[in-house]
Design an enzyme around this catalytic site. Sequence first.
Site, PDB file in Angstrom:
ATOM      1  N   GLY A   1       0.825  -1.207   0.000  1.00 12.32           N
ATOM      2  CA  GLY A   1       0.000   0.000   0.000  1.00 12.32           C
ATOM      3  C   GLY A   1       0.854   1.251   0.000  1.00 12.32           C
ATOM      4  O   GLY A   1       0.589   2.219  -0.734  1.00 12.32           O
TER       5      GLY A   1
ATOM      6  N   LYS B   1      -1.911 -17.433  -9.367  1.00  8.56           N
ATOM      7  CA  LYS B   1      -1.197 -16.881  -8.212  1.00  8.56           C
ATOM      8  C   LYS B   1      -1.418 -17.784  -6.999  1.00  8.56           C
ATOM      9  O   LYS B   1      -0.516 -18.008  -6.194  1.00  8.56           O
ATOM     10  CB  LYS B   1      -1.700 -15.455  -7.940  1.00  8.56           C
ATOM     11  CG  LYS B   1      -1.040 -14.740  -6.779  1.00  8.56           C
ATOM     12  CD  LYS B   1       0.150 -13.904  -7.211  1.00  8.56           C
ATOM     13  CE  LYS B   1       1.044 -13.434  -6.086  1.00  8.56           C
ATOM     14  NZ  LYS B   1       0.484 -12.531  -5.144  1.00  8.56           N
TER      15      LYS B   1
ATOM     16  N   ASN C   1      12.587 -18.158   0.174  1.00  7.44           N
ATOM     17  CA  ASN C   1      11.918 -18.838  -0.937  1.00  7.44           C
ATOM     18  C   ASN C   1      12.894 -19.724  -1.724  1.00  7.44           C
ATOM     19  O   ASN C   1      12.543 -20.820  -2.153  1.00  7.44           O
ATOM     20  CB  ASN C   1      11.279 -17.811  -1.887  1.00  7.44           C
ATOM     21  CG  ASN C   1      10.167 -17.035  -1.216  1.00  7.44           C
ATOM     22  OD1 ASN C   1       9.758 -17.369  -0.096  1.00  7.44           O
ATOM     23  ND2 ASN C   1       9.660 -16.009  -1.885  1.00  7.44           N
TER      24      ASN C   1
ATOM     25  N   SER D   1       5.544 -13.855   2.552  1.00 10.42           N
ATOM     26  CA  SER D   1       4.704 -13.159   3.531  1.00 10.42           C
ATOM     27  C   SER D   1       4.284 -14.100   4.662  1.00 10.42           C
ATOM     28  O   SER D   1       4.205 -13.688   5.821  1.00 10.42           O
ATOM     29  CB  SER D   1       3.482 -12.558   2.838  1.00 10.42           C
ATOM     30  OG  SER D   1       2.793 -13.560   2.134  1.00 10.42           O
TER      31      SER D   1
HETATM   32  O1  KPL Z   1       3.353 -13.649  -2.934  1.00  8.26           O
HETATM   33  C1  KPL Z   1       4.323 -14.056  -2.321  1.00  8.26           C
HETATM   34  C2  KPL Z   1       4.297 -13.914  -0.858  1.00  8.26           C
HETATM   35  O2  KPL Z   1       5.334 -13.930  -0.217  1.00  8.26           O
HETATM   36  O3  KPL Z   1       3.186 -13.785  -0.331  1.00  8.26           O
HETATM   37  C3  KPL Z   1       5.436 -14.744  -3.051  1.00  8.26           C
HETATM   38  C4  KPL Z   1       5.116 -14.741  -4.543  1.00  8.26           C
HETATM   39  C5  KPL Z   1       5.557 -16.153  -2.580  1.00  8.26           C
HETATM   40  C6  KPL Z   1       6.749 -14.032  -2.934  1.00  8.26           C
HETATM   41  O4  KPL Z   1       7.353 -14.176  -1.708  1.00  8.26           O
END
Ligand code: KPL
Length: 303
Positions: free
Chosen positions: A22, A180, A198, A250
Amino acid sequence: MAHNSSAQPALSWCVVGQGAIGLLAASQLKLAKQPIKLWLRQPAAIDITFNQHALHFHSAIAPLNAVLVPVKSYSVIDALHSLLPALSADAQLVLSHNGMGTIEPALQLLLPTQGLWFLTTTHGALKQGNNVRHTGQGDSVLAPLNAAAKVHLPQVQQAMNIALGPLVVVDNIQPFLWQKLAINAVINPLSALHNCRNGALADSRYQQQINAILLEVCQVATACGYPLDFAQTQANVQRVIHNTAQNFSSMQQDIAHQRRSEIAAISGYIVKQAAQHNIAVPHNRQLLQQITALQHLNAVTAD
Ligand code: KPL
């Protein structure tokens, strides 16, 4: 019906909350000299540093006619309830979050004259204190979700292109949300469970589990009317693991900081849709249970 878009009042944007994406969007709008405010729980002015720029944001006051709502999936409905009394009758709202399941309840809360949109983005941003950094250059897909949104297409597209572009506008966001969702269904819970970046998920020891999770997601998406090709989805996931190798997802951050995660809107959504189509999804169900258990453990430990 012919429509004269020049007769419409200009949109004056506000962004809900102070999350990283944001603030990235608000900063890009501010640097482009667009009117932009923040919608905060407590009305207050906010100072941040964005990529070396010192930026000052005022808090928004009603009536609001254009709102970007980049809050976590589980906060969307509460955020809309708090916004509703402040919205103009023709307000435009743009949702943007990981996971699925908020669009139908959101549409039910709005007047038929209020436009709803969804924007899914691959931009990365990191907020540390009052410092916001654009950590990953990405792009976005934007779609109108009702008739009242389509009327304002050029204005919303222009603002979102400045905020989180480059973007494409599509008629139907669902196929993009499923793509996604497949990525988030793998990377988010696995990185949270293994408490890793990741990139660590590229290790061969995870590939069997990743494939099993993705096979289930592809089956469910296809049953829901949004066919996902397994090989292509697998390649997409590996590309994101590679491109975001240094990032913590996240969900890893939420679990590590003992915050609520978006597991219900990610693995939980897959499990719910699977049940409606009588599809067994043991791998996604297990991830849902494991992350939910970790959240409960965190909640108990935090007491
Ligand atoms: O969208 C993501 C998240 O962390 O929520 C990814 C694509 C996994 C990137 O970290």
